[in-house]
Design a protein around this motif. Structure first.
Motif, PDB file in Angstrom:
ATOM      1  N   PRO A   1      39.851 -32.710 -32.949  1.00 48.75           N
ATOM      2  CA  PRO A   1      41.149 -32.952 -32.313  1.00 48.75           C
ATOM      3  C   PRO A   1      42.296 -32.753 -33.305  1.00 48.75           C
ATOM      4  CG  PRO A   1      39.578 -34.683 -31.730  1.00 48.75           C
ATOM      5  CD  PRO A   1      38.903 -33.829 -32.764  1.00 48.75           C
ATOM      6  N   GLY A   2      43.284 -31.978 -32.885  1.00 47.44           N
ATOM      7  CA  GLY A   2      44.432 -31.724 -33.765  1.00 47.44           C
ATOM      8  C   GLY A   2      44.328 -30.413 -34.529  1.00 47.44           C
ATOM      9  N   LEU A   3      43.146 -29.774 -34.517  1.00 45.49           N
ATOM     10  CA  LEU A   3      43.007 -28.468 -35.174  1.00 45.49           C
ATOM     11  C   LEU A   3      42.779 -27.399 -34.104  1.00 45.49           C
ATOM     12  CD1 LEU A   3      40.675 -29.214 -38.249  1.00 45.49           C
ATOM     13  CD2 LEU A   3      43.184 -29.238 -38.125  1.00 45.49           C
ATOM     14  N   PRO A   4      43.477 -26.263 -34.211  1.00 41.95           N
ATOM     15  CA  PRO A   4      43.382 -25.235 -33.168  1.00 41.95           C
ATOM     16  C   PRO A   4      41.977 -24.623 -33.027  1.00 41.95           C
ATOM     17  CG  PRO A   4      44.765 -24.492 -35.012  1.00 41.95           C
ATOM     18  CD  PRO A   4      44.457 -25.922 -35.255  1.00 41.95           C
ATOM     19  N   SER A   5      41.247 -24.527 -34.139  1.00 39.68           N
ATOM     20  CA  SER A   5      39.898 -23.946 -34.054  1.00 39.68           C
ATOM     21  C   SER A   5      39.141 -24.427 -35.276  1.00 39.68           C
ATOM     22  CB  SER A   5      39.969 -22.419 -34.079  1.00 39.68           C
ATOM     23  OG  SER A   5      40.533 -21.999 -35.297  1.00 39.68           O
ATOM     24  N   THR A   6      37.833 -24.372 -35.207  1.00 40.42           N
ATOM     25  CA  THR A   6      37.091 -24.706 -36.417  1.00 40.42           C
ATOM     26  C   THR A   6      35.725 -24.026 -36.454  1.00 40.42           C
ATOM     27  OG1 THR A   6      36.434 -26.480 -37.931  1.00 40.42           O
ATOM     28  CG2 THR A   6      35.956 -26.835 -35.609  1.00 40.42           C
ATOM     29  N   TYR A   7      35.097 -24.116 -37.615  1.00 43.46           N
ATOM     30  CA  TYR A   7      33.771 -23.527 -37.802  1.00 43.46           C
ATOM     31  C   TYR A   7      32.786 -24.039 -36.742  1.00 43.46           C
ATOM     32  CZ  TYR A   7      29.079 -22.804 -39.192  1.00 43.46           C
ATOM     33  OH  TYR A   7      27.772 -22.456 -39.133  1.00 43.46           O
ATOM     34  N   GLY A   8      31.993 -23.127 -36.231  1.00 41.76           N
ATOM     35  CA  GLY A   8      30.870 -23.523 -35.388  1.00 41.76           C
ATOM     36  C   GLY A   8      31.192 -23.664 -33.918  1.00 41.76           C
ATOM     37  N   VAL A   9      32.473 -23.538 -33.561  1.00 34.32           N
ATOM     38  CA  VAL A   9      32.840 -23.719 -32.159  1.00 34.32           C
ATOM     39  C   VAL A   9      33.325 -22.385 -31.612  1.00 34.32           C
ATOM     40  CG1 VAL A   9      34.296 -24.991 -30.550  1.00 34.32           C
ATOM     41  CG2 VAL A   9      33.496 -26.095 -32.651  1.00 34.32           C
ATOM     42  N   SER A  10      32.646 -21.897 -30.575  1.00 33.80           N
ATOM     43  CA  SER A  10      33.000 -20.570 -30.066  1.00 33.80           C
ATOM     44  C   SER A  10      33.595 -20.672 -28.674  1.00 33.80           C
ATOM     45  CB  SER A  10      31.750 -19.700 -30.017  1.00 33.80           C
ATOM     46  OG  SER A  10      30.859 -20.230 -29.074  1.00 33.80           O
ATOM     47  N   LYS A  11      34.140 -19.561 -28.224  1.00 38.39           N
ATOM     48  CA  LYS A  11      34.624 -19.511 -26.842  1.00 38.39           C
ATOM     49  C   LYS A  11      33.414 -19.446 -25.921  1.00 38.39           C
ATOM     50  CE  LYS A  11      38.568 -17.172 -28.658  1.00 38.39           C
ATOM     51  NZ  LYS A  11      38.109 -16.340 -29.761  1.00 38.39           N
ATOM     52  N   ASP A  12      32.414 -18.678 -26.343  1.00 42.00           N
ATOM     53  CA  ASP A  12      31.169 -18.622 -25.583  1.00 42.00           C
ATOM     54  C   ASP A  12      30.244 -19.702 -26.151  1.00 42.00           C
ATOM     55  OD1 ASP A  12      28.421 -18.093 -25.056  1.00 42.00           O
ATOM     56  OD2 ASP A  12      28.964 -16.068 -24.440  1.00 42.00           O
ATOM     57  N   LYS A  13      29.858 -20.647 -25.337  1.00 37.28           N
ATOM     58  CA  LYS A  13      29.126 -21.817 -25.843  1.00 37.28           C
ATOM     59  C   LYS A  13      27.769 -21.481 -26.449  1.00 37.28           C
ATOM     60  CE  LYS A  13      31.103 -25.400 -22.899  1.00 37.28           C
ATOM     61  NZ  LYS A  13      32.335 -24.740 -22.525  1.00 37.28           N
ATOM     62  N   TYR A  14      27.185 -20.354 -26.057  1.00 36.70           N
ATOM     63  CA  TYR A  14      25.823 -20.074 -26.521  1.00 36.70           C
ATOM     64  C   TYR A  14      25.759 -19.096 -27.684  1.00 36.70           C
ATOM     65  CZ  TYR A  14      24.263 -22.983 -22.804  1.00 36.70           C
ATOM     66  OH  TYR A  14      24.065 -24.078 -22.025  1.00 36.70           O
ATOM     67  N   PHE A  15      26.782 -18.270 -27.854  1.00 36.69           N
ATOM     68  CA  PHE A  15      26.763 -17.319 -28.965  1.00 36.69           C
ATOM     69  C   PHE A  15      27.982 -17.564 -29.845  1.00 36.69           C
ATOM     70  CE2 PHE A  15      24.397 -15.249 -25.578  1.00 36.69           C
ATOM     71  CZ  PHE A  15      23.218 -14.965 -26.244  1.00 36.69           C
ATOM     72  N   TYR A  16      27.717 -17.946 -31.071  1.00 34.78           N
ATOM     73  CA  TYR A  16      28.821 -18.173 -31.998  1.00 34.78           C
ATOM     74  C   TYR A  16      28.827 -17.034 -32.997  1.00 34.78           C
ATOM     75  CZ  TYR A  16      31.568 -20.044 -35.816  1.00 34.78           C
ATOM     76  OH  TYR A  16      32.490 -20.196 -36.813  1.00 34.78           O
ATOM     77  N   GLU A  17      29.896 -16.261 -32.997  1.00 34.56           N
ATOM     78  CA  GLU A  17      29.960 -15.083 -33.851  1.00 34.56           C
ATOM     79  C   GLU A  17      31.203 -15.168 -34.712  1.00 34.56           C
ATOM     80  OE1 GLU A  17      27.453 -12.443 -34.075  1.00 34.56           O
ATOM     81  OE2 GLU A  17      28.713 -12.874 -35.778  1.00 34.56           O
ATOM     82  N   PRO A  18      31.081 -15.706 -35.927  1.00 32.32           N
ATOM     83  CA  PRO A  18      32.295 -15.935 -36.717  1.00 32.32           C
ATOM     84  C   PRO A  18      32.985 -14.680 -37.244  1.00 32.32           C
ATOM     85  CG  PRO A  18      30.335 -16.625 -37.946  1.00 32.32           C
ATOM     86  CD  PRO A  18      29.875 -16.244 -36.576  1.00 32.32           C
ATOM     87  N   ALA A  19      32.253 -13.594 -37.475  1.00 29.71           N
ATOM     88  CA  ALA A  19      32.900 -12.368 -37.993  1.00 29.71           C
ATOM     89  C   ALA A  19      33.614 -11.706 -36.815  1.00 29.71           C
ATOM     90  CB  ALA A  19      31.860 -11.446 -38.608  1.00 29.71           C
TER      91      ALA A  19
END
Ligand code: GCO
Ligand code: MG
Length: 403
Positions: A154-172
């Motif tokens: 809460p309070g941060l726009p985005s962070t590590y490990g959380v994706s728009k697609d709940k099942y595939f997290y693709e940080p690059a």
């Protein structure tokens, strides 16, 4: 003598970039090795093409150990992610060839199965605690026995490990690094709440894991480990940057939460003190970034003497070729702990047909000779390389921080 006749590097982007080495012997046996280094792919491709392949042609593919030493000692310049990923690709491809020649799945050459299958953990993530737990419950329903939990802060726009697609997290996720914002104090409040809610909903029959992703100081990590103790996490991963191995001693003094580390390690030397002083519980080095099957087995044997178990990195940037190799290793090694399993997209799976399969929260490498994975070169050619970087991270005041 089983002569190496040809070797080539294939760079393909079926949704994300992968670098694969193919080695062929003069009688047509083919082996594959993963050489992907997320965000720095072409450096490894060049290292292989320009510096390794010329030395391979004509050598005996059966002499895996000798070739490993030749590439490691023989380069004079040791270690580092680029070098060790390139050596790993050669080593993996040669083990694949040896398995095919023997007509045996690789794990049989590594001493045979030490267990029936390989317990994996899936990734549950969501913007909120509720979202994350709903996804975790879904994993549980699919039979997963271990689940990693990451939620938005809460309070941060985005962070590590959380994706728009709940099942595939693709940080690059962009052709120049995306910028994230970080606040340790905000983060430290939410994780214990996430674990409390998870135990309420999911119960105690499932292993729960969490990745800090190198963001705490040792004393902050000690605090988080302590706060999580009532919920019995399976592990807290990469709690601090591991450049200074002494840091883990301080964490250990404050918490009994098990510690995992090592996804960015490339050799046993990165982990020597951590293992020898029993400062960690799980070592996360994996085939592609730690010098292949040959070197990873050495790390595991050393770790076994100090009650440290394996927990191989298995994010989507490790290709199905690495995943297959890791599964043969996992099945055979005595001190196996757990295997990360982030699942690849259908596009990726089509480029890399494989024999490993999932059932009851576990993977099995299958019984095809060698690794049981290949690259469809024609299909791969349809997906040209697309530059993609991992994000960078800044504190709220703009200071560049660890991502
Ligand atoms: C993990 C990792 C990944 C890495 C990624 C970088 O635990 O799976 O931390 O999410 O960030 O593999 O290339
Ligand atoms: Mg990690």
């Amino acid at each position: 003598m089983l002569k190496i006749a040809d070797a080539r590097v294939i760079v393909t982007c079926p949704g994300r970039n992968f670098v694969t080495l193919v080695i062929e012997t003069s009688d047509g046996v083919r082996g594959v090795g993963d050489a992907t280094l997320n965000g720095r792919e072409l450096a490894v491709a060049s290292y292989l093409n320009d510096h390794v392949i010329p030395c391979l042609i004509g050598r005996d593919a059966h002499r895996i150990e000798d070739i490993w030493q030749y590439l490691y000692r023989g380069a004079y310049w040791r270690r580092g992610p680029v070098t060790m990923s390139a050596i790993a690709a050669v080593d993996t491809a040669l083990w694949d060839i040896k398995g095919k020649v023997a007509g045996l799945p690789l794990y049989q050459l590594l001493g045979g199965a030490s267990r029936e299958n390989v317990m994996v953990y899936g990734h549950a993530n969501g913007v909120s605690i509720e979202d994350t737990i709903a996804v975790a419950a879904d994993y549980q329903a699919q039979g997963y026995k271990a689940i990693r939990l990451q939620c938005g802060v809460p309070g941060l726009p985005s962070t590590y490990g959380v994706s728009k697609d709940k099942y595939f997290y693709e940080p690059a996720d962009a052709d120049l690094p995306t910028e994230n914002v970080w606040s340790t104090s905000k983060y430290l409040r939410v994780v214990p709440e996430l674990f409390a809610a998870a135990r309420d909903t999911l119960g105690w029959d499932v292993h729960l894991l969490h990745d800090v992703h190198h963001r705490l100081t040792p004393i902050e990590a000690g605090r988080l480990g302590k706060d999580l103790e009532p919920y019995r996490p399976f592990w807290m991963e990469d709690a601090v940057v591991a450049d200074n191995q002494d840091s883990f001693r301080l964490i250990r003094q404050h918490t009994t939460t098990p510690l995992a580390v090592g996804e960015i390690f490339n050799s046993v030397w990165d982990a020597k003190q951590l293992i020898q002083e029993q400062l960690v519980d799980y070592i996360r080095a994996t085939v592609v970034h730690a010098g292949g099957i040959t070197h990873l087995r050495r790390i595991a044997s050393f770790a076994d003497m100090y009650n440290v178990r394996t927990g191989c990195h298995g994010a989507t940037d490790l290709s199905p070729v690495c995943m297959a190799a890791a599964l043969h290793f996992d099945l055979s090694v005595p001190n196996f702990g757990i295997q990360e399993y982030m699942r690849h997209t259908e596009e990726t799976d089509a480029v890399f047909p494989h024999s490993y399969s999932f059932a009851d929260g576990a993977l099995h490498p299958g019984d095809a000779p060698g690794l049981g994975v290949d690259i469809d070169e024609q299909l791969a050619a349809k997906y040209p390389y697309k530059r993609a970087y991992l994000p960078v991270n800044r504190l709220e005041d703009g200071t560049l921080f660890n991502w």
